[in-house]
Design a protein around this motif. Structure first.
Motif, PDB file in Angstrom:
ATOM      1  N   SER A   9      -8.404 -21.909  46.552  1.00 43.97           N
ATOM      2  CA  SER A   9      -9.405 -21.526  45.566  1.00 43.97           C
ATOM      3  C   SER A   9      -8.767 -20.524  44.619  1.00 43.97           C
ATOM      4  N   ASP A  10      -9.370 -20.342  43.474  1.00 47.23           N
ATOM      5  CA  ASP A  10      -8.790 -19.466  42.459  1.00 47.23           C
ATOM      6  C   ASP A  10      -9.188 -18.023  42.749  1.00 47.23           C
ATOM      7  N   ALA A  11      -8.269 -17.297  43.372  1.00 48.04           N
ATOM      8  CA  ALA A  11      -8.532 -15.893  43.698  1.00 48.04           C
ATOM      9  C   ALA A  11      -8.249 -14.965  42.524  1.00 48.04           C
ATOM     10  N   TYR A  12      -7.598 -15.479  41.474  1.00 44.96           N
ATOM     11  CA  TYR A  12      -7.198 -14.637  40.341  1.00 44.96           C
ATOM     12  C   TYR A  12      -7.524 -15.355  39.025  1.00 44.96           C
ATOM     13  N   PRO A  13      -8.811 -15.509  38.696  1.00 49.90           N
ATOM     14  CA  PRO A  13      -9.179 -16.226  37.467  1.00 49.90           C
ATOM     15  C   PRO A  13      -8.680 -15.500  36.216  1.00 49.90           C
ATOM     16  N   LEU A  48      -8.835  -6.664  38.265  1.00 53.62           N
ATOM     17  CA  LEU A  48      -9.224  -7.079  39.600  1.00 53.62           C
ATOM     18  C   LEU A  48      -8.300  -6.449  40.641  1.00 53.62           C
ATOM     19  N   ASP A  49      -8.870  -5.977  41.718  1.00 57.94           N
ATOM     20  CA  ASP A  49      -8.054  -5.470  42.818  1.00 57.94           C
ATOM     21  C   ASP A  49      -7.295  -6.623  43.463  1.00 57.94           C
ATOM     22  N   ARG A  50      -6.030  -6.398  43.721  1.00 54.35           N
ATOM     23  CA  ARG A  50      -5.207  -7.407  44.374  1.00 54.35           C
ATOM     24  C   ARG A  50      -5.679  -7.591  45.819  1.00 54.35           C
ATOM     25  N   GLY A  51      -5.835  -8.830  46.226  1.00 47.81           N
ATOM     26  CA  GLY A  51      -6.306  -9.096  47.569  1.00 47.81           C
ATOM     27  C   GLY A  51      -5.221  -9.475  48.551  1.00 47.81           C
ATOM     28  N   ASP A  52      -3.961  -9.409  48.112  1.00 44.78           N
ATOM     29  CA  ASP A  52      -2.844  -9.846  48.949  1.00 44.78           C
ATOM     30  C   ASP A  52      -1.852  -8.707  49.172  1.00 44.78           C
ATOM     31  N   PRO A  53      -1.121  -8.758  50.282  1.00 49.78           N
ATOM     32  CA  PRO A  53      -0.097  -7.741  50.519  1.00 49.78           C
ATOM     33  C   PRO A  53       1.020  -7.794  49.476  1.00 49.78           C
ATOM     34  N   GLU A 103      -0.367 -21.232  34.541  1.00 49.93           N
ATOM     35  CA  GLU A 103       0.318 -22.384  33.974  1.00 49.93           C
ATOM     36  C   GLU A 103       1.130 -23.190  34.979  1.00 49.93           C
ATOM     37  N   ASP A 104       1.455 -22.595  36.131  1.00 49.35           N
ATOM     38  CA  ASP A 104       2.275 -23.299  37.126  1.00 49.35           C
ATOM     39  C   ASP A 104       1.523 -23.620  38.411  1.00 49.35           C
ATOM     40  N   GLY A 105       0.394 -22.941  38.650  1.00 49.90           N
ATOM     41  CA  GLY A 105      -0.348 -23.190  39.872  1.00 49.90           C
ATOM     42  C   GLY A 105       0.161 -22.425  41.076  1.00 49.90           C
ATOM     43  N   MET A 106       0.768 -21.247  40.868  1.00 48.37           N
ATOM     44  CA  MET A 106       1.166 -20.408  41.999  1.00 48.37           C
ATOM     45  C   MET A 106      -0.103 -19.742  42.548  1.00 48.37           C
ATOM     46  N   PRO A 107      -0.472 -20.022  43.792  1.00 48.20           N
ATOM     47  CA  PRO A 107      -1.772 -19.546  44.279  1.00 48.20           C
ATOM     48  C   PRO A 107      -1.900 -18.032  44.340  1.00 48.20           C
ATOM     49  N   ARG A 108      -0.889 -17.353  44.880  1.00 50.10           N
ATOM     50  CA  ARG A 108      -0.998 -15.915  45.132  1.00 50.10           C
ATOM     51  C   ARG A 108       0.311 -15.214  44.751  1.00 50.10           C
ATOM     52  N   PRO A 109       0.268 -13.900  44.537  1.00 50.68           N
ATOM     53  CA  PRO A 109       1.474 -13.183  44.117  1.00 50.68           C
ATOM     54  C   PRO A 109       2.421 -12.889  45.282  1.00 50.68           C
ATOM     55  N   ARG A 110       2.791 -13.924  46.001  1.00 49.09           N
ATOM     56  CA  ARG A 110       3.736 -13.786  47.108  1.00 49.09           C
ATOM     57  C   ARG A 110       5.120 -14.247  46.646  1.00 49.09           C
ATOM     58  N   ALA A 111       5.588 -13.619  45.597  1.00 44.43           N
ATOM     59  CA  ALA A 111       6.871 -13.940  44.989  1.00 44.43           C
ATOM     60  C   ALA A 111       7.514 -12.642  44.523  1.00 44.43           C
ATOM     61  N   VAL A 112       8.827 -12.656  44.428  1.00 42.23           N
ATOM     62  CA  VAL A 112       9.552 -11.464  43.993  1.00 42.23           C
ATOM     63  C   VAL A 112      10.679 -11.880  43.059  1.00 42.23           C
ATOM     64  N   SER A 113      10.884 -11.090  42.018  1.00 42.99           N
ATOM     65  CA  SER A 113      11.939 -11.344  41.038  1.00 42.99           C
ATOM     66  C   SER A 113      13.106 -10.410  41.292  1.00 42.99           C
ATOM     67  N   CYS A 114      14.302 -10.939  41.085  1.00 39.74           N
ATOM     68  CA  CYS A 114      15.523 -10.148  41.209  1.00 39.74           C
ATOM     69  C   CYS A 114      16.264 -10.202  39.888  1.00 39.74           C
TER      70      CYS A 114
END
Length: 306
Positions: free
Chosen positions: A14-18, A29-34, A165-176
């Motif tokens: 579901s879309d947790a981050y509209p 919006l408060d982030r709901g993920d670690p 635009e890409d459909g990444m569900p949650r912010p469980r990603a990190v950039s280097c």
């Protein structure tokens, strides 16, 4: 570290981050993920390092690669930017005014050297620890910011775009971001708002079709309002990634960040690798009519290894 994983499926997403709202007022919006999913026993970061990353949303690793390696990668960037055949490739983004190369996407598929870097334990073990799972490359690119005429990037959250635009569900990603040139406060260094990763900033405006064709040069849809940027800066302040070539910045997908133009004689270039958890794989875009090309948002989710 080998962890089992479950692939995200549309049926349970579901879309947790509209965002990209058609009307009304954008909200914070408060982030709901670690932010940190792993533990000190999962990799090279200690408990204090993980706590600091959780609090700030970013970590600087000085001297991640050696001066000799910096020279090797710098030569590789020079080779890529001077390849006339490559300039006609859709993976290459040029400056709108000068026509100079701004970014080369999916660079790990073009350069064996950078492909090996993405699998280097110095990077891979850290991002797997932060995300608490195996990872794959969501995106890779090299960025060029030449002296005198290098254009910056306006304030934004990468996750807002990757979600919309890409459909990444949650912010469980990190950039280097690995610096191949010295980063000074005055040559367009990356600015971040520490702690802003805990807030998801909604944006207004529908996503145009094939938005990536213009947004990779200059993004206007999917950027926060000046009011929201001001509020975040007042609460969190602004830090800047500075330091010698070879340093690396690991930062959360939802970190508010941007950079100014470079009008100095000193160029600024970096290798940019985005790692996504294999438990956070892409579904259909949440706020766009179609997917962006795979060279921008990979859907090949095999776990990275050496």
């Amino acid at each position: 570290m080998t962890l089992a994983y479950e692939t995200a499926t549309e049926s349970r997403i579901s879309d947790a981050y509209p965002t990209r709202l058609r009307g009304g007022e954008a909200r914070l919006l408060d982030r709901g993920d670690p932010t940190v999913w792993g533990t000190a026993g999962d990799g090279p970061f200690g408990s204090a390092d993980l706590a600091a990353h959780d609090e700030n949303g970013y970590t600087i690793v000085e001297g991640l690669i050696s001066p000799a390696e910096v020279q090797e990668y710098w030569a590789e960037l020079g080779r890529l930017s001077s390849d006339e055949q490559l300039k006609s490739d859709e993976r290459v983004v040029t400056e709108p005014s000068s026509g100079e190369v701004r970014s080369v996407f999916e660079v790990h598929r073009i350069s064996e050297l950078i492909d090996r870097l993405a699998r280097d334990p110095r990077i891979l073990y850290r991002v797997r620890q932060l995300l608490g799972s195996d990872v794959y490359l969501h995106q890779s690119r090299v960025n060029y910011m030449p002296g005198f005429r290098g254009n910056g990037f306006y304030w934004h959250s990468d996750f807002e775009t990757w979600h919309a635009e890409d459909g990444m569900p949650r912010p469980r990603a990190v950039s280097c971001s690995i610096a191949l040139t010295d980063n000074y406060p005055f040559n367009g260094g990356l600015m971040v708002m520490p702690g802003s990763h805990r807030t998801f900033v909604q944006c207004l405006g529908e996503t145009p079709d094939e938005h990536y064709r213009t947004s990779l040069q200059q993004q206007e849809i999917g950027v926060p309002s000046e009011r929201d940027i001001t509020a975040l800066a007042a609460e969190h302040g602004i830090d800047q990634f500075t330091g010698p070539a070879g340093s690396a910045l690991l930062f959360d997908a939802n970190m508010m960040h941007g950079s100014g133009n470079n009008i100095t004689p000193y160029p600024r270039s970096n290798i940019f690798l985005v790692f996504n958890s294999v438990e956070n794989t892409l579904v259909e875009p949440f706020a766009a009519n179609s997917r962006r090309p795979e060279f921008i948002a990979s859907r090949e989710v095999g776990p990275l290894g050496r």
